[in-house]
Design an enzyme around this catalytic site. Structure first.
Site, PDB file in Angstrom:
ATOM      1  N   CYS A  19      41.156  45.201  38.425  1.00  0.00           N
ATOM      2  CA  CYS A  19      40.009  46.110  38.598  1.00  0.00           C
ATOM      3  C   CYS A  19      40.156  47.349  37.729  1.00  0.00           C
ATOM      4  CB  CYS A  19      39.886  46.539  40.059  1.00  0.00           C
ATOM      5  SG  CYS A  19      39.672  45.185  41.201  1.00  0.00           S
TER       6      CYS A  19
HETATM    7  C1  BEZ Z   1      43.276  43.006  40.886  1.00  0.00           C
HETATM    8  O1  BEZ Z   1      42.271  43.673  40.699  1.00  0.00           O
HETATM    9  O2  BEZ Z   1      44.197  43.039  40.106  1.00  0.00           O
HETATM   10  C2  BEZ Z   1      43.395  42.080  42.057  1.00  0.00           C
HETATM   11  C3  BEZ Z   1      42.795  42.394  43.264  1.00  0.00           C
HETATM   12  C4  BEZ Z   1      42.948  41.547  44.329  1.00  0.00           C
HETATM   13  C5  BEZ Z   1      43.677  40.382  44.189  1.00  0.00           C
HETATM   14  C6  BEZ Z   1      44.250  40.064  42.968  1.00  0.00           C
HETATM   15  C7  BEZ Z   1      44.113  40.920  41.895  1.00  0.00           C
END
Ligand code: BEZ
Length: 211
Positions: free
Chosen positions: A46
């Site tokens: 994110c």
């Molecule tokens: C991420 O944004 O890196 C992420 C969020 C939840 C689960 C896996 C990755």
């Protein structure tokens, strides 16, 4: 849950964001919109996506598309996380992020898929037209970051085909030849598409992309 099919009115909502309270439909005004969700604050993928989105804002602006992100954390958390995003992605977040702590918007837009994760949102994308109707829906798992070039590409197609009797073929990108809609009669082509056309099959007619 509301109707989220293509062509349905995008559900309206009022929510707290990093840029204050926003009523979605009023905030969109006459513009196109892209609403995209993120599983949670302080997560690695994110962080890269939001940084990339900020870098692409000029391209969304050129296409008259307002950007708004969503994550199921609060405003204070978002604002603190934004400092990290700006630092690590060398950018400045320049669009609002919805603070959907009570998951009201996430549920309205069916962004929580319990078989994937019962608390976090998936990576949803909704593109909304100036008529407030849903034009495109995409769903990605948390483990796969989105490609912002692809989002611009589909917006180019959506905007071109919204106003012309055209469709765009596989792997089309801005500037490539387009498909003439099956509803267009051969005798209408010259007037509608003065750049000319090629009939590969009676049902497969191509024309250069209009200006
Ligand atoms: C991420 O944004 O890196 C992420 C969020 C939840 C689960 C896996 C990755």
């Amino acid at each position: 849950m509301s109707d989220l099919k293509l062509g349905a009115i995008a559900p309206d909502f009022t929510a707290q964001t990093t840029e204050g309270e926003i009523n979605f439909h009023s905030w969109l005004g006459e513009q196109w919109g892209i609403l995209f969700s993120h599983p949670a604050d302080y997560t690695p993928v994110c962080t890269t996506e939001l940084g990339m989105a900020a870098k692409y804002k000029g391209e969304f602006d050129k296409r008259n598309v307002r950007m708004i992100a969503l994550s199921v954390d609060g405003v204070a958390s978002h604002l603190d996380w934004i400092k990290d995003i700006n630092e690590t992605q060398q950018t400045t977040i320049n669009f609002p992020i919805i603070a959907d702590e009570d998951r009201k918007v996430a549920e309205l837009y069916d962004m929580i898929h319990p078989e994937a994760d019962d608390k976090l949102t998936i990576r949803s994308v909704f593109i909304v037209g100036p008529d407030k109707k849903i034009k495109l829906v995409l769903s990605y798992p948390a483990s796969t970051g989105r490609n912002f070039d692809e989002l611009l590409r589909v917006i180019d197609s959506l905007q071109l085909t919204a106003y012309r009797k055209l469709a765009t073929p596989a792997n089309w990108k801005h500037g490539d030849d387009c498909v003439i809609s099956p509803s267009v009669k051969n005798e209408e082509i010259a007037e509608l598409f003065p750049k000319g056309h090629t009939e590969i099959k009676p049902y497969l007619r191509m024309t250069p992309m209009p200006e």
